[in-house]
Every structure is written in C-alpha cells, then in structure tokens.
Design a protein around this motif. Structure first.
Motif, short mmCIF file in Angstrom:
data_model
loop_
_atom_site.label_atom_id
_atom_site.label_comp_id
_atom_site.label_asym_id
_atom_site.label_seq_id
_atom_site.Cartn_x
_atom_site.Cartn_y
_atom_site.Cartn_z
N THR A 166 27.61 43.77 39.50
CA THR A 166 28.18 42.21 40.05
C THR A 166 28.94 42.62 41.35
OG1 THR A 166 29.98 42.71 38.65
CG2 THR A 166 27.98 41.44 37.76
N THR A 167 29.38 41.46 42.18
CA THR A 167 30.27 41.65 43.17
C THR A 167 31.05 40.65 43.18
OG1 THR A 167 28.77 40.58 44.67
CG2 THR A 167 28.33 42.96 44.40
N ARG A 168 32.35 40.81 43.95
CA ARG A 168 33.07 39.66 44.13
C ARG A 168 34.24 40.18 45.11
NH1 ARG A 168 38.04 41.49 41.97
NH2 ARG A 168 38.00 43.07 40.23
N ALA A 169 35.07 39.12 45.77
CA ALA A 169 35.99 39.37 46.56
C ALA A 169 37.08 39.84 46.21
CB ALA A 169 36.59 37.96 47.30
N GLU A 170 37.77 40.96 46.85
CA GLU A 170 39.09 41.47 46.14
C GLU A 170 40.35 40.40 45.64
OE1 GLU A 170 42.39 42.90 48.85
OE2 GLU A 170 40.67 44.02 49.30
N THR A 171 41.09 40.85 45.02
CA THR A 171 42.03 40.15 44.48
C THR A 171 43.32 40.93 44.75
OG1 THR A 171 42.19 40.80 42.14
CG2 THR A 171 40.85 38.94 42.62
N SER A 172 44.45 40.77 44.70
CA SER A 172 45.82 41.53 45.01
C SER A 172 45.94 42.66 44.01
CB SER A 172 46.86 40.53 44.81
OG SER A 172 47.23 39.77 43.73
N THR A 173 45.45 42.24 42.86
CA THR A 173 45.44 43.40 41.87
C THR A 173 44.24 44.62 42.21
OG1 THR A 173 43.79 42.30 40.18
CG2 THR A 173 46.30 41.78 39.90
N ASP A 174 43.57 44.24 42.82
CA ASP A 174 42.62 45.34 43.20
C ASP A 174 43.07 46.33 44.44
OD1 ASP A 174 40.64 44.42 41.68
OD2 ASP A 174 40.02 42.81 43.05
N ILE A 175 44.14 46.33 44.92
CA ILE A 175 44.45 47.01 46.17
C ILE A 175 44.52 48.33 45.90
CG2 ILE A 175 46.33 47.37 47.90
CD1 ILE A 175 46.79 44.31 47.93
N ALA A 176 45.10 48.61 44.77
CA ALA A 176 45.27 50.11 44.57
C ALA A 176 44.07 50.79 44.18
CB ALA A 176 46.17 50.51 43.30
N ILE A 180 40.07 38.85 56.73
CA ILE A 180 39.43 37.43 56.22
C ILE A 180 39.29 37.92 54.63
CG2 ILE A 180 37.61 36.06 56.15
CD1 ILE A 180 36.76 37.14 59.01
N ALA A 181 40.06 37.53 53.80
CA ALA A 181 40.09 37.78 52.39
C ALA A 181 38.69 37.71 51.76
CB ALA A 181 41.34 37.00 51.87
N ASP A 182 38.22 36.82 51.99
CA ASP A 182 36.64 36.60 51.33
C ASP A 182 35.76 37.54 51.58
OD1 ASP A 182 38.16 34.57 49.76
OD2 ASP A 182 36.94 32.92 50.92
N LEU A 183 36.06 38.33 52.70
CA LEU A 183 35.20 39.60 52.98
C LEU A 183 35.50 40.82 52.86
CD1 LEU A 183 33.99 37.87 56.59
CD2 LEU A 183 32.98 37.50 54.23
N SER A 184 36.34 41.18 51.78
CA SER A 184 36.90 42.29 51.23
C SER A 184 36.10 42.34 49.82
CB SER A 184 38.33 42.47 51.25
OG SER A 184 38.65 43.74 50.52
N ASP A 240 28.38 47.78 34.91
CA ASP A 240 28.28 46.74 34.02
C ASP A 240 29.29 46.75 33.13
OD1 ASP A 240 27.57 49.45 33.11
OD2 ASP A 240 25.75 48.98 32.27
N ASN A 241 30.18 47.56 33.24
CA ASN A 241 31.44 47.51 32.32
C ASN A 241 32.82 46.94 33.16
OD1 ASN A 241 30.52 48.83 30.00
ND2 ASN A 241 30.46 50.77 31.12
N GLY A 242 32.47 46.35 34.42
CA GLY A 242 33.36 45.78 35.16
C GLY A 242 34.23 46.79 35.77
N ILE A 243 33.89 47.98 35.91
CA ILE A 243 34.74 48.85 36.64
C ILE A 243 34.38 48.78 38.09
CG2 ILE A 243 35.04 51.25 36.83
CD1 ILE A 243 35.92 50.29 34.17
N PRO A 244 35.27 48.75 38.83
CA PRO A 244 34.94 48.85 40.53
C PRO A 244 34.55 50.17 41.00
CG PRO A 244 37.17 47.81 40.01
CD PRO A 244 36.54 48.34 38.72
N ALA A 245 33.27 50.08 41.52
CA ALA A 245 32.70 51.47 41.99
C ALA A 245 32.27 51.44 43.36
CB ALA A 245 31.29 51.72 41.27
N GLY A 246 32.33 50.35 43.93
CA GLY A 246 32.10 50.43 45.58
C GLY A 246 32.76 49.33 46.23
N TYR A 247 32.85 49.59 47.57
CA TYR A 247 33.77 48.60 48.38
C TYR A 247 33.20 48.18 49.72
CZ TYR A 247 37.80 46.89 50.72
OH TYR A 247 38.48 46.37 51.65
N ALA A 248 33.27 47.27 50.21
CA ALA A 248 32.87 46.90 51.59
C ALA A 248 33.67 46.00 52.26
CB ALA A 248 31.24 46.55 51.61
#
Length: 171
Positions: free
Chosen positions: A8-18, A47-51, A57-65
């Motif tokens: 699943t993918t989503r834009a970053e939030t402030s809690t994702d920075i670290a 551009i916030a929505d493009l991070s 499948d457990n909701g763990i961030p694994a990739g980033y663009a």
C-alpha cells in the motif's frame, strides 16, 4: 521481483520523517541521500503530497520515493529521487510501488514532466527514456544513459537544461 506483494502507498506525514531517514540511511549506507531529503523538506521545491511511502501488509514502511520541483529550461518539471528501500525488502516491488504511486499522484496534480538521474536498466519500466534523445541535459557531466525524462501526459518533452532544487547543490 515479486509483484504480488500487497504494497500500500501513501504520502508521508510528519510522524514519518524519522522512518524515512532510517529507510534512506539503510538503503544507501551513507548519509548524503538522507540529508538531501531533510534539506528538500525545507526547500521551496518540496511538494508534500509527492513524498511517498510503500508499506508492507503489516503497515511497516519499507520503500520511499520523492518527487520535488525542478525545471527543464523554463518549463516546470519534477525530479524523482531520492528513492530508497530497506535492504530486506529490495527486489520485492516496494520501490516500484512507491515510484508508481508518486508518478500517479504527480499526474493527478496536473504535472507534465519528470526527470531522474539513476540506473538506466531500472527507470525505463516506468516510461522514462534517455533525456538526450529529447534535447535535455545537465550543466555537469553525467553518464548519458543515467539521465532520463518522462512525459506524464504525452506532451512533448521540452528541450533545455535541467535545474534542480537548491538543496541538490551543484548538480
């Protein structure tokens, strides 16, 4: 590559920075790219929505663009990168999921062009072609096969020199 992984993918939030910094440090095993992402967050090119994060499948961030504002000559464009995947998730589709979601989000925002400086055998799967074939270049020398461009909507790619965000430094 396992393309059936339920990313699943989503834009970053402030809690994702670290977490994004950790992913980028792990993927590159050096700080330059992670520092660049942090600097870009403070740059007008952000551009916030493009991070974009790809989560397993457990909701763990694994990739980033990341896509940020750039220009080809005087024409607004985007720059793709840095892109990063935690080592244990590499070659599972996490990076592709994040990149595809970022390109889709950019397209939905009405963006037209994206540039990337990266692996010549990876980015063509997303539609990128050699920038030189479109009359697009950089002020510094880079391997011709590594500099690529994509038209998100089929518009002809403008000719010109790529200008990246100030945070990128001299590239």
């Amino acid at each position: 590559m396992n393309t059936h992984h339920p990313w699943t993918t989503r834009a970053e939030t402030s809690t994702d920075i670290a977490t994004i910094r950790q992913i980028t440090l792990a993927a590159f095993d050096r700080a330059e790219e992670a520092d660049l992402v942090d600097a870009l967050r403070r740059d007008p090119a952000w551009i916030a929505d493009l991070s974009i994060l790809a989560l397993d499948d457990n909701g763990i961030p694994a990739g980033y663009a990341l896509l940020t504002r750039a220009h080809i000559g005087d024409t607004a464009a985007l720059c793709l990168g840095p892109c990063a995947v935690l080592p244990r998730y590499q070659k599972t589709g996490a990076g592709s999921a994040a990149i595809s979601a970022g390109l889709d989000a950019a397209r939905a925002m009405g963006e037209h062009f994206v540039t990337v400086l990266g692996h010549a055998d990876y980015y063509p799967r997303f539609g990128f072609t050699r920038a030189a074939a479109h009359g697009v270049g950089m002020t510094m020398p880079v391997p011709e096969e590594a500099l690529m461009v994509l038209s998100l909507d089929g518009e002809p790619v403008p000719r010109g020199v790529i200008r990246y965000a100030e945070a990128f430094g001299d590239i």
